[in-house]
Write a protein that holds these residues in place. Sequence first.
Motif, PDB file in Angstrom:
ATOM      1  N   GLU A  24      21.943 -37.376 -26.536  1.00  0.00           N
ATOM      2  CA  GLU A  24      21.324 -37.715 -27.821  1.00  0.00           C
ATOM      3  C   GLU A  24      19.913 -38.278 -27.655  1.00  0.00           C
ATOM      4  N   GLY A 159      18.640 -17.557 -18.897  1.00  0.00           N
ATOM      5  CA  GLY A 159      18.107 -18.008 -20.183  1.00  0.00           C
ATOM      6  C   GLY A 159      19.091 -17.729 -21.304  1.00  0.00           C
ATOM      7  N   MET A 160      19.655 -16.523 -21.304  1.00  0.00           N
ATOM      8  CA  MET A 160      20.639 -16.178 -22.335  1.00  0.00           C
ATOM      9  C   MET A 160      21.863 -17.088 -22.236  1.00  0.00           C
ATOM     10  N   SER A 163      21.193 -20.835 -23.090  1.00  0.00           N
ATOM     11  CA  SER A 163      20.881 -21.083 -24.506  1.00  0.00           C
ATOM     12  C   SER A 163      22.135 -21.395 -25.321  1.00  0.00           C
ATOM     13  N   ILE A 164      23.291 -21.056 -24.770  1.00  0.00           N
ATOM     14  CA  ILE A 164      24.550 -21.307 -25.490  1.00  0.00           C
ATOM     15  C   ILE A 164      24.720 -22.797 -25.797  1.00  0.00           C
ATOM     16  N   TRP A 167      23.638 -24.029 -29.389  1.00  0.00           N
ATOM     17  CA  TRP A 167      24.324 -23.747 -30.658  1.00  0.00           C
ATOM     18  C   TRP A 167      25.845 -23.794 -30.583  1.00  0.00           C
ATOM     19  N   ALA A 175      32.897 -18.424 -32.621  1.00  0.00           N
ATOM     20  CA  ALA A 175      33.450 -17.618 -31.547  1.00  0.00           C
ATOM     21  C   ALA A 175      34.157 -18.513 -30.527  1.00  0.00           C
ATOM     22  N   VAL A 180      32.565 -15.399 -26.565  1.00  0.00           N
ATOM     23  CA  VAL A 180      31.174 -15.581 -26.125  1.00  0.00           C
ATOM     24  C   VAL A 180      30.986 -14.965 -24.737  1.00  0.00           C
TER      25      VAL A 180
ATOM     26  N   MET B 160      17.775 -15.512 -24.938  1.00  0.00           N
ATOM     27  CA  MET B 160      17.072 -14.934 -23.786  1.00  0.00           C
ATOM     28  C   MET B 160      15.557 -14.996 -24.006  1.00  0.00           C
ATOM     29  N   SER B 163      14.041 -18.581 -24.058  1.00  0.00           N
ATOM     30  CA  SER B 163      14.080 -19.280 -22.764  1.00  0.00           C
ATOM     31  C   SER B 163      12.802 -19.039 -21.958  1.00  0.00           C
TER      32      SER B 163
END
Lengths: 195, 195
Positions: A24, A159-160, A163-164, A167, A175, A180, B160, B163
Amino acid sequence: MTTAKRDTYTPETLLSVAVRVFNERGYDGTSMEHLSKAAGISKSSIYHHVSGKEELLRRAVSRALDGLFAILEEEHACAGRSVDRLEHVVRRMVEVLIAELPHVTLLLRVRGNTETERWALERRRDFDHRVAELLKAAAADGDVRGDVEVRLATRLVFGMINSIVEWYRPEARGASDREVADAVVRLVFSGLRQG
Amino acid sequence: MTTAKRDTYTPETLLSVAVRVFNERGYDGTSMEHLSKAAGISKSSIYHHVSGKEELLRRAVSRALDGLFAILEEEHACAGRSVDRLEHVVRRMVEVLIAELPHVTLLLRVRGNTETERWALERRRDFDHRVAELLKAAAADGDVRGDVEVRLATRLVFGMINSIVEWYRPEARGASDREVADAVVRLVFSGLRQG
């Protein structure tokens, strides 16, 4: 009630409070005072469990790193064609990221201002390197495309996946971790385009 | 010299200093004092150009958002099959992100604590939604795979692309914007696996 709360505190519950506060406020922006308030116990009680906030950080990111490195020891990561091993690793990275969401989130936000942070960055680089080596081996086998440079491909795939943390919320009706992971594996290995 | 420096200050140079400081310290962590020190001009000189730090933020993220929304008006984003329009948009997103790297970096770090930040988040959501609609249309045409849910696919593809701000450095001798855009388009549309 306060006494009961204090008595039931364990290093594990303290760690989970610390991880939440670090995520936080940022690690740099968190003081022992913040941790004490969030945990509802005194600073001296915290010092009874750990040497300070850097130990809490080390424990938290170790949990994420241990989870990630353990993937590389799994059977499907060690045997078979490199491209299939890579696919297993990518799927499991998503699963570990979701299973250890707060710890991986913290790991990904580490900046490098303290020795523990620099150690964590170093171990992250080791892990990235191991995955890049798998991708390189898969390219040498002719199983992955040769027109995207290995280092660049590794960065984009990480990066992909990473990034999870931005969100994914376990409590939301979205999902599942399996969905995922399936989506990431499909996109990374086969892409969006049909046919 | 100080006078000369002060005289040559324009809203544009002040904006680029502000963007750098916002990205280094975080928008919340930046005071007018920090901006004044970084720019080497007095706070009152800054107020001569802008109403305050929120106006600087608005100008900076507007530049990123305007660049992104302009993509959607380009010919190849408006005509042709949805999957090809989507491919054009993905490629151009990477190019705009790299061309406007500091501004897009700032946009992606916006938290939502002020009205300007909430407005920026809202416009980002609009943009994401427009891209998701393109993906949905491409799926309806049967041109993209149907086994990855549109919202999830959009999030992962944006993950992606976004990032890239974490590692792309224009001054480093790495991949060019064109190479990165090619790599993203290849991975997103065709995936890693050969054949």
